[in-house]
Design a protein around this motif. Structure first.
Motif, short mmCIF file in Angstrom:
data_model
loop_
_atom_site.label_atom_id
_atom_site.label_comp_id
_atom_site.label_asym_id
_atom_site.label_seq_id
_atom_site.Cartn_x
_atom_site.Cartn_y
_atom_site.Cartn_z
N ILE A 1 0.85 -1.20 0.00
CA ILE A 1 0.00 0.00 0.00
C ILE A 1 0.89 1.25 0.00
CG2 ILE A 1 -1.78 1.28 1.26
CD1 ILE A 1 -2.73 -1.38 2.43
N ALA A 2 1.97 1.21 0.79
CA ALA A 2 2.88 2.34 0.87
C ALA A 2 3.52 2.64 -0.49
CB ALA A 2 3.97 2.07 1.91
N PHE A 3 3.78 1.60 -1.25
CA PHE A 3 4.34 1.77 -2.60
C PHE A 3 3.37 2.58 -3.47
CE2 PHE A 3 6.46 1.08 -6.46
CZ PHE A 3 5.64 0.45 -7.38
N GLN A 4 2.09 2.24 -3.38
CA GLN A 4 1.07 2.96 -4.14
C GLN A 4 0.92 4.40 -3.62
OE1 GLN A 4 -0.58 1.88 -6.85
NE2 GLN A 4 0.60 -0.02 -6.70
N ALA A 5 1.10 4.57 -2.31
CA ALA A 5 0.88 5.87 -1.69
C ALA A 5 2.14 6.74 -1.68
CB ALA A 5 0.39 5.68 -0.25
N HIS A 6 3.24 6.20 -2.21
CA HIS A 6 4.54 6.91 -2.21
C HIS A 6 4.95 7.25 -0.79
CE1 HIS A 6 3.57 8.44 -6.54
NE2 HIS A 6 3.57 7.14 -6.45
N CYS A 7 4.79 6.31 0.10
CA CYS A 7 5.07 6.55 1.51
C CYS A 7 6.21 5.64 1.95
CB CYS A 7 3.82 6.26 2.34
SG CYS A 7 4.11 6.32 4.10
N PHE A 8 7.26 6.25 2.48
CA PHE A 8 8.40 5.47 2.94
C PHE A 8 8.38 5.38 4.47
CE2 PHE A 8 10.63 4.87 -0.92
CZ PHE A 8 10.36 5.97 -1.71
N ILE B 1 5.98 10.85 3.12
CA ILE B 1 5.34 10.80 1.81
C ILE B 1 6.16 11.66 0.84
CG2 ILE B 1 3.17 11.16 0.55
CD1 ILE B 1 1.78 11.25 3.27
N VAL B 2 6.41 11.13 -0.35
CA VAL B 2 7.15 11.89 -1.37
C VAL B 2 6.30 11.96 -2.64
CG1 VAL B 2 9.40 11.26 -0.44
CG2 VAL B 2 8.34 9.82 -2.19
N PRO B 3 6.55 12.95 -3.49
CA PRO B 3 5.70 13.12 -4.68
C PRO B 3 5.84 11.97 -5.68
CG PRO B 3 6.95 15.11 -4.24
CD PRO B 3 7.51 14.04 -3.35
N PRO C 1 0.87 19.94 0.95
CA PRO C 1 2.26 20.36 1.21
C PRO C 1 2.96 20.90 -0.03
CG PRO C 1 1.84 18.28 2.26
CD PRO C 1 0.64 18.56 1.40
N GLU C 2 2.67 20.32 -1.22
CA GLU C 2 3.27 20.84 -2.46
C GLU C 2 2.80 22.26 -2.70
OE1 GLU C 2 3.42 16.60 -4.90
OE2 GLU C 2 2.35 18.30 -5.76
N LEU D 1 21.72 2.61 8.24
CA LEU D 1 21.58 1.53 7.25
C LEU D 1 21.05 2.07 5.93
CD1 LEU D 1 20.02 -1.49 9.18
CD2 LEU D 1 22.12 -1.51 7.84
N TYR D 2 19.99 2.88 6.00
CA TYR D 2 19.39 3.39 4.77
C TYR D 2 20.36 4.34 4.06
CZ TYR D 2 15.06 1.42 6.55
OH TYR D 2 14.11 0.56 7.03
N GLY D 3 21.11 5.11 4.82
CA GLY D 3 22.07 6.02 4.22
C GLY D 3 23.22 5.26 3.61
N PHE D 4 23.72 4.23 4.34
CA PHE D 4 24.88 3.47 3.86
C PHE D 4 24.56 2.69 2.60
CE2 PHE D 4 28.99 1.67 4.37
CZ PHE D 4 28.90 0.34 4.00
N TYR D 5 23.37 2.05 2.58
CA TYR D 5 23.01 1.23 1.44
C TYR D 5 22.22 2.01 0.40
CZ TYR D 5 24.79 -2.86 3.78
OH TYR D 5 25.60 -3.77 4.40
N ASP D 6 22.23 3.34 0.55
CA ASP D 6 21.62 4.20 -0.45
C ASP D 6 20.14 3.90 -0.64
OD1 ASP D 6 22.26 5.21 -3.88
OD2 ASP D 6 21.92 6.39 -2.08
N LEU D 7 19.49 3.55 0.47
CA LEU D 7 18.06 3.32 0.41
C LEU D 7 17.30 4.57 0.81
CD1 LEU D 7 17.73 -0.23 1.96
CD2 LEU D 7 17.47 0.41 -0.42
N ASN D 8 18.05 5.67 0.96
CA ASN D 8 17.42 6.94 1.30
C ASN D 8 16.88 7.53 0.01
OD1 ASN D 8 16.69 9.37 2.44
ND2 ASN D 8 18.50 9.42 3.74
N LEU D 9 15.64 7.26 -0.26
CA LEU D 9 15.16 7.45 -1.63
C LEU D 9 14.60 8.83 -1.90
CD1 LEU D 9 13.51 3.98 -1.75
CD2 LEU D 9 15.52 4.67 -3.01
N HIS D 10 14.37 9.64 -0.89
CA HIS D 10 13.78 10.94 -1.15
C HIS D 10 14.85 12.02 -1.17
CE1 HIS D 10 14.23 10.86 3.18
NE2 HIS D 10 14.01 12.14 3.26
N LYS D 11 15.86 11.80 -2.03
CA LYS D 11 16.98 12.75 -2.08
C LYS D 11 16.53 14.09 -2.65
CE LYS D 11 19.73 8.83 -3.19
NZ LYS D 11 20.43 8.10 -4.23
#
Lengths: 108, 214
Positions: free
Chosen positions: B43-50, B59-61, B129-130, B204-214
């Protein structure tokens, strides 16, 4: 197997809270009366539910899984209740040892 | 003790929502919890929610990453806190505990994130927010938003925050029941372990580059 609980033997005086003792025992069959001064055993001083828990624990062979099924609760919950009971029994036993030690000193 | 043993048998909906671990733990909790983590991630994938931390929701756009990244995040968030409790819970536990109970109850405690992910599907939560960002940054064009967006945004955020509080309460109760830990010491330990867990997940997310809302 779930054993029904019986009425609870009071262990403390409802008036002043002091520990009660057994003064008279009667035989239902021949009406023989035994009189003396007997302290209430540790097990009998537990509440009816606690006694039932102990009995169920023994009859399930000490299996907390089976005990949890009997009570319809989770394994860690029944384990926590057993831990509370163990602490209570240790406290009661320690109280009895102190009472016996003080009683021995007085007799000397 | 006897009153609580009797209360524990009651399987009312309120008891199940506030403290399901009195009746559900171990492998059963693990299965339900992991199913919930996977469903929440889809559901989070559909909602763009990490879920970029033990209690985070962001939530990211737009996202370009596959769905399994979201599931991986959900599983990491669960495993980090559960592992920390499993390893160090003996500091506050009053007796021995089973690892299956620690991991299972912590997995089950993450079920409210299904609701959070579903709430994040509300368009107002990204749209408003946008709009505010465009207004304050004075970028053009400013996106047009319906008048009711602010109300839906406030209601949505309020509900999400309430659900996060519920989830954290469940995580604490899961720890308390599985490790038989109570009192101020247990609360202090849980707060410390949650902060440590947040730091670990961020690293962990920073090291493995899982920080996706750059």
């Amino acid at each position: 197997m779930k054993i029904k609980k019986h009425s609870n033997l009071p262990a403390q005086c409802p008036s002043c809270g002091y520990e009660l003792s057994i003064d008279r025992l009667v035989c239902d069959s021949c009406s023989t009366v035994v009189q003396g001064n007997y302290s209430i055993p540790t097990f009998a001083r537990l509440s009816a539910d606690e006694q039932l828990l102990c009995i169920n624990f023994i009859t399930t062979g000490g299996s907390l899984k089976e005990l949890a099924k009997i009570y319809g609760i989770s394994y860690p919950t029944i384990r926590n209740h057993i831990d509370i009971l163990i602490e209570k029994l240790k406290t009661m036993e320690n109280g009895e040892h102190q009472h016996t030690a003080h009683g021995g000193e007085q007799n000397d | 003790m006897t009153d609580s043993l009797t209360r524990a048998k009651k399987k009312g909906i309120v008891n199940l929502l506030l403290n399901p671990f009195q009746v559900i733990a171990g492998f059963q909790a693990l299965l339900i919890g992991i199913a919930g983590i996977v469903i929440a991630s889809l559901i989070a994938f559909q909602a763009h929610c990490f879920f970029e931390g033990i209690i985070d929701a962001l939530i990211v756009p737009k996202v370009t990453e596959p769905w399994w990244i979201f599931t991986l995040q959900g599983l990491i968030n669960w495993l980090v806190l559960a592992a920390l409790i499993a390893v160090s819970g003996r500091l506050v536990a009053k007796s021995k505990y089973r690892l299956i109970d620690v991991f299972g109850t912590q997995a089950l405690a993450r079920l409210p994130y299904v609701l959070i992910a579903a709430l994040c599907l509300l368009p107002s939560l990204t749209r408003y927010p946008e709009y505010m960002q465009a207004v304050y940054a004075k970028t053009t064009p400013i996106p047009a938003v319906p008048a009711y967006d602010i109300y839906l945004f406030i209601i949505g955020i309020t509900i999400i925050l309430s659900v996060v509080v519920w989830a954290v309460m469940l995580m604490y109760r899961a720890f308390s029941i599985s490790c038989n830990a109570k009192g101020p010491k247990a609360v202090g330990y849980f707060i410390a372990i949650t902060i440590i867990g947040e730091i670990i997940t961020k690293l962990l997310y920073g090291f493995y580059d899982l920080n996706l809302h750059k």
